[in-house]
Design an enzyme around this catalytic site. Sequence first.
Site, short mmCIF file in Angstrom:
data_model
loop_
_atom_site.label_atom_id
_atom_site.label_comp_id
_atom_site.label_asym_id
_atom_site.label_seq_id
_atom_site.Cartn_x
_atom_site.Cartn_y
_atom_site.Cartn_z
N ARG A 128 0.83 -1.22 0.00
CA ARG A 128 0.00 0.00 0.00
C ARG A 128 0.87 1.27 0.00
O ARG A 128 1.86 1.37 0.68
CB ARG A 128 -0.89 0.02 1.24
CG ARG A 128 -1.63 1.36 1.39
CD ARG A 128 -2.76 1.32 2.35
NE ARG A 128 -2.40 0.81 3.67
CZ ARG A 128 -3.29 0.44 4.57
NH1 ARG A 128 -4.56 0.53 4.31
NH2 ARG A 128 -2.89 -0.02 5.73
N ARG A 161 2.47 3.81 5.39
CA ARG A 161 2.12 3.98 6.81
C ARG A 161 3.14 3.27 7.70
O ARG A 161 3.64 2.22 7.34
CB ARG A 161 0.71 3.42 7.07
CG ARG A 161 -0.34 4.49 7.02
CD ARG A 161 -1.72 3.95 6.97
NE ARG A 161 -2.04 2.99 8.02
CZ ARG A 161 -3.24 2.41 8.17
NH1 ARG A 161 -4.20 2.73 7.32
NH2 ARG A 161 -3.47 1.56 9.13
P1 AP5 Z 1 -7.26 -0.27 2.14
O1 AP5 Z 1 -8.52 0.13 1.48
O2 AP5 Z 1 -6.29 0.81 2.48
O3 AP5 Z 1 -7.55 -1.22 3.41
P2 AP5 Z 1 -8.20 -0.92 4.82
O4 AP5 Z 1 -9.16 -2.01 5.10
O5 AP5 Z 1 -8.69 0.48 4.89
O6 AP5 Z 1 -6.91 -1.15 5.73
P3 AP5 Z 1 -6.35 -0.36 6.97
O7 AP5 Z 1 -4.94 -0.88 7.15
O8 AP5 Z 1 -6.49 1.11 6.82
O9 AP5 Z 1 -7.23 -0.90 8.12
P4 AP5 Z 1 -6.90 -0.86 9.60
O10 AP5 Z 1 -8.19 -1.28 10.19
O11 AP5 Z 1 -5.72 -1.68 9.97
O12 AP5 Z 1 -6.46 0.66 9.84
P5 AP5 Z 1 -7.09 1.88 10.60
O13 AP5 Z 1 -6.58 3.11 9.98
O14 AP5 Z 1 -8.56 1.71 10.79
O15 AP5 Z 1 -6.55 -1.36 1.19
C1 AP5 Z 1 -5.30 -1.93 1.53
C2 AP5 Z 1 -4.45 -2.06 0.25
O16 AP5 Z 1 -5.03 -3.02 -0.61
C3 AP5 Z 1 -4.33 -0.77 -0.57
O17 AP5 Z 1 -3.05 -0.68 -1.09
C4 AP5 Z 1 -5.39 -0.94 -1.67
O18 AP5 Z 1 -5.03 -0.25 -2.85
C5 AP5 Z 1 -5.39 -2.44 -1.87
N1 AP5 Z 1 -6.71 -2.98 -2.20
C6 AP5 Z 1 -7.91 -2.60 -1.67
N2 AP5 Z 1 -8.91 -3.35 -2.18
C7 AP5 Z 1 -8.33 -4.22 -3.04
C8 AP5 Z 1 -8.83 -5.26 -3.89
N3 AP5 Z 1 -10.15 -5.54 -3.94
N4 AP5 Z 1 -7.94 -5.98 -4.63
C9 AP5 Z 1 -6.63 -5.71 -4.59
N5 AP5 Z 1 -6.09 -4.72 -3.82
C10 AP5 Z 1 -6.93 -3.98 -3.06
O19 AP5 Z 1 -6.47 1.70 12.07
C11 AP5 Z 1 -5.07 1.88 12.27
C12 AP5 Z 1 -4.77 1.84 13.77
O20 AP5 Z 1 -5.46 2.93 14.43
C13 AP5 Z 1 -5.24 0.59 14.53
O21 AP5 Z 1 -4.31 -0.45 14.44
C14 AP5 Z 1 -5.39 1.15 15.96
O22 AP5 Z 1 -4.13 1.26 16.59
C15 AP5 Z 1 -5.94 2.57 15.72
N6 AP5 Z 1 -7.41 2.61 15.73
C16 AP5 Z 1 -8.22 3.03 14.71
N7 AP5 Z 1 -9.51 2.91 15.05
C17 AP5 Z 1 -9.53 2.42 16.31
C18 AP5 Z 1 -10.58 2.06 17.20
N8 AP5 Z 1 -11.86 2.18 16.86
N9 AP5 Z 1 -10.23 1.54 18.42
C19 AP5 Z 1 -8.95 1.41 18.78
N10 AP5 Z 1 -7.92 1.72 17.99
C20 AP5 Z 1 -8.19 2.23 16.76
#
Ligand code: AP5
Length: 215
Positions: A128, A161
């Site tokens: 990504r 990231r």
């Molecule tokens: P992408 O769309 O970026 O995936 P995503 O599901 O959004 O992945 P994240 O890593 O952002 O999810 P996350 O839940 O770990 O992160 P968050 O920011 O919420 O796609 C990924 C890649 O694949 C991209 O390169 C894309 O181009 C590719 N792709 C997409 N679809 C595809 C397809 N169909 N085929 C092929 N390729 C594809 O959280 C981060 C951190 O924040 C957590 O670890 C935690 O520490 C904190 N946090 C956030 N929310 C909370 C909460 N509610 N409670 C506690 N901690 C929290």
Amino acid sequence: MNILIMGGPGAGKGTMSARIVEKFNVNHISTGDIFRSEIGNGTALGLEAKSYMDKGLLVPDELVNNMVKSYLENLEDKKNGYLLDGYPRTLDQAKAFDALAGDSDLAIDKVIAMEIDFDVLAGRITGRRICKDCGEIYHIESKPSKLEGKCDKCGGELYQRKDDTVESLTVRLDEYSKQTAPVLDYYAEKGIVNKINADQPIESVWSDVLKALED
Ligand code: AP5
Ligand code: ZN
């Protein structure tokens, strides 16, 4: 319409969220994005969140709940509703959000559950790249930018990231299985979950998501 999108790290929540927000004109509330912006601005909240995020651990419930509450209270334009992305992610968060929303117009109408095998996710996470200016999400193989290292949309620089490492992914997957999977069961009992096969090309996933939301 109020939507919640759920799925493991790299399942494609952010990619689908950008399309949902544009199509349905709803507010995008991504707790991960809000934390990253707090970190970028060097706030106390950002500093605290960073210590958890860099390791792949979840940020404590109370911090997240308070942040979402104040975010919703301060929304200037309610648009056609909201899209929650990455929250609620624990049962405590789901219950806190229920207590906040009750039967009001804040209640969640539909849940999109992005289903995918964990072994596909390492490739998604390590490949990504994200535009630092407009947030567009790329992938070195499945969605490469045409301009090397730069965003096709705005020319901004692409970055990786800090938590997009194999080490951090192992922790994130463990957090997902233990803490977030039960949240899906919680909403399934309410009968509002739409399961989507997230292991298809982006356009096919989008077409399934659209079907579920327009149904
Ligand atoms: P992408 O769309 O970026 O995936 P995503 O599901 O959004 O992945 P994240 O890593 O952002 O999810 P996350 O839940 O770990 O992160 P968050 O920011 O919420 O796609 C990924 C890649 O694949 C991209 O390169 C894309 O181009 C590719 N792709 C997409 N679809 C595809 C397809 N169909 N085929 C092929 N390729 C594809 O959280 C981060 C951190 O924040 C957590 O670890 C935690 O520490 C904190 N946090 C956030 N929310 C909370 C909460 N509610 N409670 C506690 N901690 C929290
Ligand atoms: Zn850009």
